[in-house]
Design an enzyme around this catalytic site. Structure first.
Site, PDB file in Angstrom:
ATOM      1  CG  ASN A   9      -4.639  52.308   6.868  1.00  0.00           C
ATOM      2  OD1 ASN A   9      -5.649  51.880   7.781  1.00  0.00           O
ATOM      3  ND2 ASN A   9      -3.166  52.392   7.469  1.00  0.00           N
ATOM      4  CG  ASP A  69       3.270  50.317  -2.929  1.00  0.00           C
ATOM      5  OD1 ASP A  69       2.599  51.173  -2.171  1.00  0.00           O
ATOM      6  OD2 ASP A  69       4.218  50.674  -3.519  1.00  0.00           O
ATOM      7  CG  PHE A 149      -8.864  56.178  -5.278  1.00  0.00           C
ATOM      8  CD1 PHE A 149      -9.371  54.984  -5.810  1.00  0.00           C
ATOM      9  CD2 PHE A 149      -7.612  56.188  -4.800  1.00  0.00           C
ATOM     10  CE1 PHE A 149      -8.521  53.836  -5.711  1.00  0.00           C
ATOM     11  CE2 PHE A 149      -6.672  55.060  -4.919  1.00  0.00           C
ATOM     12  CZ  PHE A 149      -7.420  53.950  -5.529  1.00  0.00           C
ATOM     13  N   GLY A 150      -7.679  59.210  -6.252  1.00  0.00           N
ATOM     14  CA  GLY A 150      -6.335  59.442  -6.705  1.00  0.00           C
ATOM     15  C   GLY A 150      -6.292  59.954  -7.994  1.00  0.00           C
ATOM     16  CE1 TYR A 151      -0.925  61.701  -9.422  1.00  0.00           C
ATOM     17  CE2 TYR A 151      -1.399  59.787  -7.850  1.00  0.00           C
ATOM     18  CZ  TYR A 151      -0.795  60.970  -8.236  1.00  0.00           C
ATOM     19  OH  TYR A 151       0.413  61.560  -7.373  1.00  0.00           O
ATOM     20  CG  ASP A 152      -9.058  56.367 -10.466  1.00  0.00           C
ATOM     21  OD1 ASP A 152      -8.197  55.992 -10.990  1.00  0.00           O
ATOM     22  OD2 ASP A 152     -10.144  56.080  -9.946  1.00  0.00           O
ATOM     23  CG  HIS A 177      -3.843  49.705 -11.693  1.00  0.00           C
ATOM     24  ND1 HIS A 177      -5.098  50.485 -12.329  1.00  0.00           N
ATOM     25  CD2 HIS A 177      -3.567  50.326 -10.526  1.00  0.00           C
ATOM     26  CE1 HIS A 177      -5.357  51.449 -11.472  1.00  0.00           C
ATOM     27  NE2 HIS A 177      -4.356  51.258 -10.311  1.00  0.00           N
TER      28      HIS A 177
HETATM   29  P1  ITT Z   1      -2.339  51.889   1.509  1.00  0.00           P
HETATM   30  O1  ITT Z   1      -1.002  51.995   1.562  1.00  0.00           O
HETATM   31  O2  ITT Z   1      -2.893  51.902   2.895  1.00  0.00           O
HETATM   32  O3  ITT Z   1      -2.984  50.772   0.805  1.00  0.00           O
HETATM   33  P2  ITT Z   1      -2.418  54.416  -0.146  1.00  0.00           P
HETATM   34  O4  ITT Z   1      -3.177  55.313  -0.561  1.00  0.00           O
HETATM   35  O5  ITT Z   1      -1.315  54.959   0.622  1.00  0.00           O
HETATM   36  O6  ITT Z   1      -3.069  53.061   0.752  1.00  0.00           O
HETATM   37  P3  ITT Z   1      -0.540  53.263  -2.007  1.00  0.00           P
HETATM   38  O7  ITT Z   1       0.574  53.679  -1.600  1.00  0.00           O
HETATM   39  O8  ITT Z   1      -0.785  52.004  -2.724  1.00  0.00           O
HETATM   40  O9  ITT Z   1      -1.713  53.264  -1.306  1.00  0.00           O
HETATM   41  O10 ITT Z   1      -1.134  54.303  -3.383  1.00  0.00           O
HETATM   42  C1  ITT Z   1      -0.384  55.500  -3.855  1.00  0.00           C
HETATM   43  C2  ITT Z   1      -1.270  56.506  -4.487  1.00  0.00           C
HETATM   44  O11 ITT Z   1      -1.598  56.085  -5.809  1.00  0.00           O
HETATM   45  C3  ITT Z   1      -2.742  56.843  -3.874  1.00  0.00           C
HETATM   46  O12 ITT Z   1      -2.906  57.291  -2.732  1.00  0.00           O
HETATM   47  C4  ITT Z   1      -3.516  57.319  -5.329  1.00  0.00           C
HETATM   48  O13 ITT Z   1      -3.086  58.680  -5.181  1.00  0.00           O
HETATM   49  C5  ITT Z   1      -2.543  56.427  -6.207  1.00  0.00           C
HETATM   50  N1  ITT Z   1      -3.426  55.292  -6.765  1.00  0.00           N
HETATM   51  C6  ITT Z   1      -3.162  54.052  -6.534  1.00  0.00           C
HETATM   52  N2  ITT Z   1      -4.166  53.293  -6.950  1.00  0.00           N
HETATM   53  C7  ITT Z   1      -4.905  53.932  -7.556  1.00  0.00           C
HETATM   54  C8  ITT Z   1      -5.839  53.874  -8.710  1.00  0.00           C
HETATM   55  O14 ITT Z   1      -6.419  52.630  -8.848  1.00  0.00           O
HETATM   56  N3  ITT Z   1      -6.575  54.938  -9.138  1.00  0.00           N
HETATM   57  C9  ITT Z   1      -5.944  56.147  -8.906  1.00  0.00           C
HETATM   58  N4  ITT Z   1      -5.204  56.427  -8.193  1.00  0.00           N
HETATM   59  C10 ITT Z   1      -4.517  55.503  -7.413  1.00  0.00           C
END
Ligand code: ITT
Length: 193
Positions: A9, A69, A149-152, A177
């Site tokens: 998602n 994941d 996004f995320g921790y980037d 990764h």
């Molecule tokens: P789906 O499970 O629907 O795929 P999600 O965002 O919940 O989406 P994850 O559980 O795999 O996905 O990811 C956990 C978190 O880790 C995600 O919300 C980000 O905060 C971080 N994350 C994962 N991959 C990342 C990336 O490539 N760069 C930065 N942060 C990342």
């Protein structure tokens, strides 16, 4: 071109996956198969969660698929946030909340080592396969960059003077990764026939 469902998602992940696989597969999103579920992720490993997401789509929607994941493991925090990366700062938190929490926890900490991990679970023709990618780097003490996004914005991979968020999707996709895990899956799928 063959098509396959990516059980995620997360639109940022979908963009990265589509870009990386564009010469090999057409990627269908959950929206494309009319799945709007909040798929549970209750396992305590990346493998367990990736398989849970992939099984959901296979069992409820009857599509072969793959799920990813991912998370960041920080050495000085005993590997946290790890599988809890999405909601590290609490339910409904933002990416910024998570980054601020990590930065606060690392205040005054000399060891900034961290590792991004992706585990892909592929469900295809009755078989289950896992592909893992890892990239080591450091958590910096400020936000840098507006991409990704995320921790980037707080993760600088070893060998680079930029964070992931200062790279465009193409550069991140050369070595990230997720890119490593996807390359392993591409090579499995290309050699399978
Ligand atoms: P789906 O499970 O629907 O795929 P999600 O965002 O919940 O989406 P994850 O559980 O795999 O996905 O990811 C956990 C978190 O880790 C995600 O919300 C980000 O905060 C971080 N994350 C994962 N991959 C990342 C990336 O490539 N760069 C930065 N942060 C990342």
């Amino acid at each position: 071109m063959e098509s396959i469902v990516f059980a995620s998602n997360n639109s940022h992940k979908l963009d990265e996956v589509r870009e990386k696989l564009k010469s090999f597969f057409e990627i269908n999103s959950l929206k494309d198969i009319s799945c709007f579920d909040d798929i549970p992720e209750t396992a305590d490993t990346f493998e367990g969660n990736a398989e849970q997401k992939a099984n959901w789509v296979l069992e409820k929607y009857n599509y072969d698929c793959f799920a990813d994941d991912s998370g960041i493991e920080i050495e000085a925090l005993d590997g946290r946030p790890g599988v809890f990366s999405a909601r590290y700062a609490g339910e409904n938190c933002t990416y910024e909340d998570n980054n601020l929490k990590v930065m606060k926890e690392l205040e005054g900490e000399a060891n900034r080592n961290a590792k991004f991990v992706t585990v892909i679970c592929l469900k295809l023709n009755g078989k289950t396969k896992f592909f893992r990618g890892e990239v080591k780097g450091k958590i910096i003490s400020e936000f840098r960059g507006g991409e990704g996004f995320g921790y980037d914005p707080i993760f600088r991979p070893y060998g680079y003077d930029k964070t992931y968020a200062e790279m465009g999707i193409e550069e991140k996709n050369k070595f990230s990764h997720r890119a490593v895990a996807l390359s392993k899956m591409i090579s499995y799928l290309s050699n399978k026939n």
